[in-house]
Scaffold this motif. Structure first.
Motif, PDB file in Angstrom:
ATOM      1  N   MET A   1       0.856  -1.175   0.000  1.00 43.20           N
ATOM      2  CA  MET A   1       0.000   0.000   0.000  1.00 43.20           C
ATOM      3  C   MET A   1       0.894   1.228   0.000  1.00 43.20           C
ATOM      4  N   SER A   2       0.528   2.221  -0.798  1.00 48.27           N
ATOM      5  CA  SER A   2       1.301   3.454  -0.855  1.00 48.27           C
ATOM      6  C   SER A   2       0.386   4.630  -0.498  1.00 48.27           C
ATOM      7  N   PHE A   3       1.013   5.751  -0.223  1.00 52.18           N
ATOM      8  CA  PHE A   3       0.288   6.973   0.123  1.00 52.18           C
ATOM      9  C   PHE A   3       0.503   8.002  -0.974  1.00 52.18           C
ATOM     10  N   LYS A   4      -0.570   8.625  -1.408  1.00 55.51           N
ATOM     11  CA  LYS A   4      -0.513   9.666  -2.429  1.00 55.51           C
ATOM     12  C   LYS A   4      -1.116  10.940  -1.851  1.00 55.51           C
ATOM     13  N   GLU A   5      -0.665  12.079  -2.368  1.00 57.19           N
ATOM     14  CA  GLU A   5      -1.157  13.366  -1.891  1.00 57.19           C
ATOM     15  C   GLU A   5      -1.714  14.149  -3.065  1.00 57.19           C
ATOM     16  N   VAL A   6      -2.889  14.726  -2.874  1.00 60.36           N
ATOM     17  CA  VAL A   6      -3.517  15.573  -3.877  1.00 60.36           C
ATOM     18  C   VAL A   6      -3.647  16.954  -3.267  1.00 60.36           C
ATOM     19  N   ARG A   7      -3.024  17.932  -3.920  1.00 61.26           N
ATOM     20  CA  ARG A   7      -3.036  19.309  -3.407  1.00 61.26           C
ATOM     21  C   ARG A   7      -4.055  20.145  -4.168  1.00 61.26           C
ATOM     22  N   LEU A   8      -4.810  20.919  -3.412  1.00 68.71           N
ATOM     23  CA  LEU A   8      -5.860  21.770  -3.968  1.00 68.71           C
ATOM     24  C   LEU A   8      -5.678  23.193  -3.472  1.00 68.71           C
ATOM     25  N   ARG A   9      -6.288  24.132  -4.166  1.00 70.30           N
ATOM     26  CA  ARG A   9      -6.349  25.520  -3.727  1.00 70.30           C
ATOM     27  C   ARG A   9      -7.816  25.881  -3.526  1.00 70.30           C
ATOM     28  N   PRO A  10      -8.135  26.788  -2.616  1.00 72.24           N
ATOM     29  CA  PRO A  10      -9.544  27.130  -2.370  1.00 72.24           C
ATOM     30  C   PRO A  10     -10.259  27.704  -3.593  1.00 72.24           C
ATOM     31  N   ARG A  11      -9.520  28.382  -4.468  1.00 71.31           N
ATOM     32  CA  ARG A  11     -10.137  28.988  -5.651  1.00 71.31           C
ATOM     33  C   ARG A  11      -9.822  28.180  -6.906  1.00 71.31           C
ATOM     34  N   ILE A  12     -10.012  26.882  -6.845  1.00 71.58           N
ATOM     35  CA  ILE A  12      -9.685  26.003  -7.957  1.00 71.58           C
ATOM     36  C   ILE A  12     -10.781  26.066  -9.017  1.00 71.58           C
ATOM     37  N   ALA A  13     -10.373  26.062 -10.279  1.00 69.86           N
ATOM     38  CA  ALA A  13     -11.334  26.065 -11.385  1.00 69.86           C
ATOM     39  C   ALA A  13     -11.997  24.697 -11.489  1.00 69.86           C
ATOM     40  N   ARG A  23      -7.666  11.991 -10.585  1.00 72.55           N
ATOM     41  CA  ARG A  23      -6.383  11.460 -10.117  1.00 72.55           C
ATOM     42  C   ARG A  23      -6.559  10.744  -8.782  1.00 72.55           C
ATOM     43  N   ALA A  24      -7.336  11.342  -7.885  1.00 74.96           N
ATOM     44  CA  ALA A  24      -7.569  10.720  -6.579  1.00 74.96           C
ATOM     45  C   ALA A  24      -8.305   9.394  -6.736  1.00 74.96           C
ATOM     46  N   VAL A  25      -9.298   9.347  -7.612  1.00 69.33           N
ATOM     47  CA  VAL A  25     -10.034   8.110  -7.860  1.00 69.33           C
ATOM     48  C   VAL A  25      -9.103   7.054  -8.443  1.00 69.33           C
ATOM     49  N   ASP A  26      -8.216   7.466  -9.343  1.00 70.63           N
ATOM     50  CA  ASP A  26      -7.248   6.544  -9.928  1.00 70.63           C
ATOM     51  C   ASP A  26      -6.319   5.977  -8.852  1.00 70.63           C
ATOM     52  N   PHE A  27      -5.835   6.829  -7.958  1.00 71.17           N
ATOM     53  CA  PHE A  27      -4.975   6.367  -6.868  1.00 71.17           C
ATOM     54  C   PHE A  27      -5.713   5.358  -5.990  1.00 71.17           C
ATOM     55  N   LEU A  28      -6.969   5.664  -5.670  1.00 72.55           N
ATOM     56  CA  LEU A  28      -7.752   4.766  -4.819  1.00 72.55           C
ATOM     57  C   LEU A  28      -8.013   3.429  -5.508  1.00 72.55           C
ATOM     58  N   SER A  29      -8.192   3.462  -6.825  1.00 73.63           N
ATOM     59  CA  SER A  29      -8.445   2.214  -7.542  1.00 73.63           C
ATOM     60  C   SER A  29      -7.210   1.313  -7.551  1.00 73.63           C
ATOM     61  N   HIS A  30      -6.032   1.914  -7.363  1.00 79.41           N
ATOM     62  CA  HIS A  30      -4.800   1.134  -7.272  1.00 79.41           C
ATOM     63  C   HIS A  30      -4.450   0.817  -5.815  1.00 79.41           C
ATOM     64  N   ARG A  31      -5.441   0.912  -4.939  1.00 79.61           N
ATOM     65  CA  ARG A  31      -5.322   0.564  -3.523  1.00 79.61           C
ATOM     66  C   ARG A  31      -4.323   1.422  -2.766  1.00 79.61           C
ATOM     67  N   SER A  32      -4.159   2.652  -3.188  1.00 82.48           N
ATOM     68  CA  SER A  32      -3.324   3.611  -2.456  1.00 82.48           C
ATOM     69  C   SER A  32      -4.221   4.431  -1.543  1.00 82.48           C
ATOM     70  N   LYS A  33      -3.648   4.964  -0.493  1.00 82.32           N
ATOM     71  CA  LYS A  33      -4.366   5.904   0.355  1.00 82.32           C
ATOM     72  C   LYS A  33      -4.091   7.299  -0.172  1.00 82.32           C
ATOM     73  N   VAL A  34      -5.078   8.171  -0.088  1.00 78.82           N
ATOM     74  CA  VAL A  34      -4.962   9.521  -0.635  1.00 78.82           C
ATOM     75  C   VAL A  34      -5.135  10.532   0.484  1.00 78.82           C
ATOM     76  N   LYS A  35      -4.200  11.459   0.557  1.00 82.17           N
ATOM     77  CA  LYS A  35      -4.279  12.567   1.504  1.00 82.17           C
ATOM     78  C   LYS A  35      -4.613  13.817   0.708  1.00 82.17           C
ATOM     79  N   LEU A  36      -5.688  14.502   1.099  1.00 81.01           N
ATOM     80  CA  LEU A  36      -6.085  15.735   0.437  1.00 81.01           C
ATOM     81  C   LEU A  36      -5.530  16.912   1.215  1.00 81.01           C
TER      82      LEU A  36
END
Length: 78
Positions: A1-13, A23-36
């Motif tokens: 199991m691996s950990f992935k990070e997805v970075r966002l900004r409050p004013r994202i388009a 990307r987060a869904v793709d990471f989860l489908s590969h059984r990785s944990k995602v940190k937002l």
């Protein structure tokens, strides 16, 4: 199991949000944990509720029948 990070900004388009969500869904489908992570700059820090709303929206969009493991934590960068 691996950990992935997805970075966002409050004013994202919308298109950028959809790309990050996919990307987060793709990471989860590969059984990785995602940190937002929501990054604030300058006056954006005055509205942490926007970041929390963005995290909740993303969590609702990517959940696959499993609840999130943690809750949102506000950390101020030095």
């Amino acid at each position: 199991m691996s950990f992935k990070e997805v970075r966002l900004r409050p004013r994202i388009a919308e298109h950028d949000y959809e790309w990050k969500r996919n990307r987060a869904v793709d990471f989860l489908s590969h059984r990785s944990k995602v940190k937002l992570v929501v990054l604030f700059r300058g006056r954006e820090r005055e509205h942490p509720e926007r970041g929390r709303a963005l995290l909740e929206r993303m969590a609702d969009d990517v959940k696959d029948g499993r609840p999130p493991e943690g809750t949102a934590i506000f950390e101020a960068a030095a």
